[in-house]
Design an enzyme around this catalytic site. Structure first.
Site: not given
Ligand code: UT7
Length: 303
Positions: A87, A228, A258
């Site tokens: 990216c 990005h 993305n």
């Molecule tokens: O291009 C390269 C660079 N990449 C990035 O910049 C990505 C950076 N990261 C992010 O954008 C975010 O971390 C994500 C969008 C990937 C995830 O968002 P988050 O707010 O950090 O969520 P999380 O990983 O802390 O997960 C929160 C909850 C979890 O459940 P529990 O453990 O709280 O029960 C996950 O299991 O959300 C759950 N979860 C989902 N729920 C529904 C994770 N993915 C999903 C989903 N749908 N798709």
């Protein structure tokens, strides 16, 4: 396919829709389409190009795909090569291409950012499969009396490589007695989203500050912040940390997700065609992601 909801995706990422490449198509084909539109906008012919840099992590051919794009364009006077920096690829490509212009060796450079991450997403992993889209964007860089690349900073940190990978996985084979090799293929994307999020929100403002320092500029001189397009929350947090008002932050990730190396040229293209970005505007652009890698270029838009 996975347990998720439109509401979760919209609120956690800002993504509402994205696009998948035609399964019969190729990375070179979408890259060439974007390139043709950039050449038309710059009003130059493919034969005028000296260099083609294709930023991609999803080539049709691991030996490189830029020369296929060169062939599709008929850019017979150019040399073409791939640049792999996930990216960060577009920003690293912008800086790389600019060096050839600065040194005076090339005058017309085509820079393409293109990725088909749908090829490498694990469609059963809800933490990644909701994020990525396919796309391609391109810009033409041309020599000018004044140097339009005002400042840049590029960084990488391989100690955090495991946070975001599309890694090779090979099985050991003995080809003749006592001689072993591995053969295999690449495994789908894995990402520690929380860690990458933390990394982006901390490192991107730092690298933008550093690039501004090299440009001898301050944040209030930036007309457009072009990050990005990974997550709307990252865009908001970075702009907030730098005190850059929201109206200066370009965002189109709600429509594309993305798209890795394509995300910055896609959003740039839209803003130029909508005449939001005007000749003379100062743009701070920053890419970040796998490597881990991150970088910023401050440049002035225009002919
Ligand atoms: O291009 C390269 C660079 N990449 C990035 O910049 C990505 C950076 N990261 C992010 O954008 C975010 O971390 C994500 C969008 C990937 C995830 O968002 P988050 O707010 O950090 O969520 P999380 O990983 O802390 O997960 C929160 C909850 C979890 O459940 P529990 O453990 O709280 O029960 C996950 O299991 O959300 C759950 N979860 C989902 N729920 C529904 C994770 N993915 C999903 C989903 N749908 N798709």
């Amino acid at each position: 396919m996975v347990e998720t909801s439109d509401q979760w995706i919209r609120s956690r990422t800002g993504i509402c829709e994205r696009h998948l490449a035609n399964p019969q198509g190729s990375l070179s084909a979408i890259a060439a389409t974007a390139a043709q539109q950039a050449l038309a906008m710059a009003d130059i012919r493919a034969s005028d190009l000296d260099l083609i840099v294709l930023a991609t992590s999803t080539p049709d051919d691991l030996f490189g795909c830029a020369s296929q794009v060169q062939a599709l364009l008929g850019a017979s006077n150019a040399v073409a090569f791939d640049l792999t920096a996930a990216c960060s690829g577009f920003v690293f490509g912008l800086v790389t291409a600019s060096q050839f212009i600065r040194t005076g060796v090339y005058r017309n450079v085509l820079l393409i950012g293109a990725d088909i991450l749908s090829r490498w997403v694990d469609w059963s992993d809800r933490s990644t499969c909701v994020l990525f889209g396919d796309g391609a964007g391109a810009v033409v860089l041309q020599a000018n009396e004044s140097d339009r690349l005002l400042g840049f900073e590029m960084r990488s940190d391989g100690t955090q490589n495991s946070c975001l990978r599309l890694g090779y996985d090979g099985q050991v084979q003995e080809i003749v007695k006592g001689v072993t090799i591995t053969q295999g293929c690449y495994k789908p994307i894995t990402m520690n989203g929380k860690e990458v999020y933390r990394f982006a929100v901390q490192k991107v403002p730092e690298v933008i500050d550093k690039a501004l320092f090299w440009a001898n500029m301050t944040t209030d001189q930036i007309d457009w912040l072009v990050l990005h397009q990974a997550n709307q929350r990252i865009l908001d947090a970075v702009a907030g940390r730098l005190n850059i008002p929201t109206h200066k932050v370009l965002s189109n990730l709600s429509h594309y997700g993305n798209t890795s190396a394509a995300s910055i040229p896609l959003v740039l293209d839209e803003a130029v065609r909508q005449e939001k970005i005007k000749p003379g505007d100062i743009i701070a652009t920053s890419g970040f992601g796998a490597g881990l890698s991150w970088g910023c270029a401050i440049f002035q838009w225009g002919r």
